[in-house]
Structure formats: C-alpha cells, structure tokens
Scaffold this active site. Structure first.
Site, PDB file in Angstrom:
ATOM      1  N   LYS A  10      -4.514  -5.574  -2.466  1.00  0.00           N
ATOM      2  CA  LYS A  10      -3.669  -6.598  -1.848  1.00  0.00           C
ATOM      3  C   LYS A  10      -4.203  -6.929  -0.445  1.00  0.00           C
ATOM      4  O   LYS A  10      -5.078  -6.224   0.067  1.00  0.00           O
ATOM      5  CB  LYS A  10      -2.232  -6.085  -1.761  1.00  0.00           C
ATOM      6  N   TYR A  51      -9.846  -7.929  33.415  1.00  0.00           N
ATOM      7  CA  TYR A  51      -8.504  -8.460  33.695  1.00  0.00           C
ATOM      8  C   TYR A  51      -7.602  -7.382  34.281  1.00  0.00           C
ATOM      9  O   TYR A  51      -7.517  -6.285  33.749  1.00  0.00           O
ATOM     10  CB  TYR A  51      -7.852  -8.997  32.430  1.00  0.00           C
TER      11      TYR A  51
HETATM   12  C1  LIG Z   1       0.178  -0.749  -0.905  1.00  0.00           C
HETATM   13  C2  LIG Z   1       0.753   0.014  -2.037  1.00  0.00           C
HETATM   14  C3  LIG Z   1       0.068   1.106  -2.591  1.00  0.00           C
HETATM   15  C4  LIG Z   1      -1.196   1.698  -1.978  1.00  0.00           C
HETATM   16  O1  LIG Z   1      -0.844   2.472  -0.860  1.00  0.00           O
HETATM   17  P1  LIG Z   1      -1.963   3.294  -0.039  1.00  0.00           P
HETATM   18  O2  LIG Z   1      -1.183   4.050   0.972  1.00  0.00           O
HETATM   19  O3  LIG Z   1      -2.852   2.279   0.598  1.00  0.00           O
HETATM   20  O4  LIG Z   1      -2.674   4.151  -1.012  1.00  0.00           O
HETATM   21  C5  LIG Z   1       0.589   1.693  -3.727  1.00  0.00           C
HETATM   22  N1  LIG Z   1       1.761   1.238  -4.286  1.00  0.00           N
HETATM   23  C6  LIG Z   1       2.453   0.210  -3.748  1.00  0.00           C
HETATM   24  C7  LIG Z   1       3.720  -0.223  -4.401  1.00  0.00           C
HETATM   25  C8  LIG Z   1       1.977  -0.429  -2.613  1.00  0.00           C
HETATM   26  O5  LIG Z   1       2.680  -1.440  -2.083  1.00  0.00           O
END
Ligand SMILES: *Cc1c(COP(=O)(O)O)cnc(C)c1O
Length: 359
Positions: A35, A254
C-alpha cells in the site's frame, strides 16, 4: 550536472526479505503489503520484485486497478475495502478482494443485486479498536455474508495493535480471541503483520501480511534489521555541494541554532525537507559522507542540509552523501526525527528520482 538527490531501490533486497518472511513463517501464504505506493518505494517495481508473493495488499481500488493494468495477476486485497457501492462493479471487473469491516459495507453487499463474484476478507476487531466487527459478533455476521449473492469466498482477518512490543499481553489476548473466533468456521484466516511474522509464531495461521520488513526495517523493538536477516531496500543519497571552513562562533543556517565551537569544516549537502528528509531531524543525526559517519548540524532547509565535517576534513564538493540505507539504518534517522521508518519512506517527494539497483 543535475541535482544529485535520488533514492536507490534494491530489488534484490526486496526478494531477499520476502525469503526471510518465508523462513519465519514457512507454513503460511504471504500477502505482501504494498500500500501507499509500496511504502513509498514505487508500487509497480515493488510488486515486480515480490512477484513470488501469494497475494498483494493495497489500500484502495485505484491501487488495485493500477496493479491489474500493469499485468499483475495475483490475488489483490484492498485493506480499506470499498468506500461507495459503485466500486463493487470495479472490484468484480478487476478481481479485487475487499476487506469488509463495517455494517454499511455489509448492507451494500447485501443490496448488490448484479451478479458479481467477490472473494472478500471479513475484518474482525480483536483489540485494535479502529475498524472491524467485534470478534464476538462473528456468528451473526457470517451467515449474512454467506447469503450475499456477490460473495464467493470469505476469509477472516484481524490486525495487531501492539505486536512490536515483545512482551505485550494485549497481543497475546488478540491471538487468543482471534483463534477462538476462527475456530469452527473452517475459513482461512490472517492476523500477522511484520511484527507478528517475526515475534509471534502463534499468529502465523494461513496467511501472513508483512509490510515494513519487506522494505528491510525491523518491525520489533529490541532487534535490529540486521539481526533479523533483513536487508535495507531504499538508500536516500545525494552529494556535497559545498564545503566551507567556518570560524569559532559562526551560527549555521536558519535561526543560527547551531554555533561552531571551534574553527571547522562545514559541508552542505543537496537534500532537504523538499525531498522528504525530515525537517525535525536533530543536530547530531548521523549522515554518511564518503562512507564515514558525520553529524547533521543546524536546521534542515528545503533544499539543503549542513554537516559537521570535523570527522572527515578531507571531504569535498561532489562527495557521496547517504541520508539512510546501506550501513546507515533508517531506524536511526527515524529515532532522531521522532518518527518511524514507515513515514520517512512515504515522505520521499516526487522531485526525487528513483533508481532501481539489483544487489
Ligand atoms: C499496513 C498493514 C499491514 C502491514 O503492517 P507492517 O507493520 O508494515 O508489517 C498488515 N495488515 C494490515 C491490515 C495493514 O493495514
């Protein structure tokens, strides 16, 4: 020469990390979580490198369609499900498997009269308290789903809230409650994120859902990526664009927050928060110049950062600068910027060219 900031993505490391997942969870199928544009690494290149996955997980129908139109044929799970009933036709057309996590989605499925063939994941809440049907309600929800014309197969999933914390009682209880809820349904099930894969073998079940460990970051407190046999995938790099000898008392950048304690060489590297380097990285955050550790000093600007080069006085413009990756774990940078590696990866901006490397 053009601006040298760029992100290298090591596709060999992605493949290696997938093999590590299989070593940790040899009896489970692997749904690789890609994702948010493959955690910022580029969804298509990540999917191509992880082609040996049993399935992919993304957030939205848009990401799912992108994968299908790029030719990926694996099962694709949409972790947020669908947002509007109109999307059901797209899910059917592109063979995308939504997560069903609340009553309105269930009603929209029940109302969907067109013939559709959906493989769905039913999300049950075992203690994350974000989305999902309470695990105690499974016996009521399942028959409704089974009666939906549009639903072909049902699988069960739940998500951990605290699995990165090794001794977590809450995690033990989530595993117990999920296992209880699943027992007797004869449906495939999935609970483990990366932390579950690494630290909670009882959570492996039929499918594991690793994300961050595929990108080479440790998912648990107290164990480094190297100790877990994971290889970093992204290297954020640039070059020195200037080296100046400064006097004792010169206030750098800065706000003049950082004052030279003595006459010293100060480097300027061509990277900044406009590229996704975290503006909150503190003075002292490690940076590699020519492979050697030096410290960030002063505030991060949009296009530049300043470096204390006393540890590498021979540095000169054009020298390679690594912000994270390789021998500089992204976890260290995340800690110095009070964030997590996930966010650093996702925040690399569109002006940074991505370059694939292989090993
Ligand atoms: C993002 C997500 C994962 C993966 O999580 P990680 O901590 O990156 O391994 C797994 N299951 C769901 C439902 C997620 O939203």
């Amino acid at each position: 020469m053009s601006r040298p900031a760029r992100a290298l993505v090591d596709t060999q490391a992605l493949r290696h990390n997938l093999q590590q997942v299989r070593k940790f969870a040899p009896a489970s199928k692997v749904m690789s979580v890609i994702k948010a544009n493959g955690y910022g690494h580029g969804i298509n290149r990540v999917a191509a490198a992880l082609i040996a996955s049993d399935a992919f997980a993304v957030t939205s129908v848009e990401e799912g369609i992108q994968l299908r139109e790029s030719g990926f044929w694996q099962p694709i799970c949409l972790l947020s499900g669908f947002f509007e009933p109109e999307e059901l036709l797209l899910l059917d057309a592109y063979a995308l498997s939504p997560v069903i996590h609340h009553e309105e989605q269930l009603q929209q499925l029940e109302a969907h009269k067109r013939q559709a063939v959906l493989d769905i994941w039913l999300k049950i809440d075992t203690g994350m308290y974000r989305v999902g049907f309470p695990w105690q309600s499974l016996a009521k929800i399942l028959p409704r789903l089974q009666a939906c014309r549009a639903v072909r197969t049902i699988r069960l999933l739940s998500h951990f809230a605290d699995a990165d914390n090794p001794g977590s009682e809450a995690t033990r209880k989530q595993i117990d409650d999920f296992t209880k809820a699943v027992a007797g349904t004869e449906l495939e099930s999935s609970l483990a994120n990366s932390a579950g894969v690494v630290a909670w073998p009882a959570s492996h079940l039929d499918w594991v859902r690793p994300g961050i460990m595929l990108y080479g970051t440790t998912p648990v407190a107290g164990k480094t990526a190297r100790e877990l046999g994971l290889q970093p995938v992204m290297t954020l790099e640039t070059r020195l664009m200037a080296v100046q000898w400064r006097n004792k008392g010169d206030a750098i950048g800065y706000g003049g927050d950082w004052v030279c304690p003595e006459a010293m060489p100060v480097g300027v590297a061509a990277i900044g928060y406009g590229d996704g380097y975290p503006r909150h990285a503190k003075s002292g955050t490690p940076v590699l110049v020519g492979g050697q550790r030096v410290s960030l000093i002063g505030r991060v600007s949009m296009d530049m950062i300043t470096l204390d080069l006393r540890a590498r006085p021979e540095a000169k413009p054009g020298d390679r600068v690594v912000l994270w990756g390789g021998n500089l774990p992204v976890e260290e940078i995340a800690r110095a910027a009070e964030t997590i590696s996930y966010e650093l990866f996702c925040h690399v901006t569109g002006r940074v060219p991505f370059v694939e490397v292989n090993g």
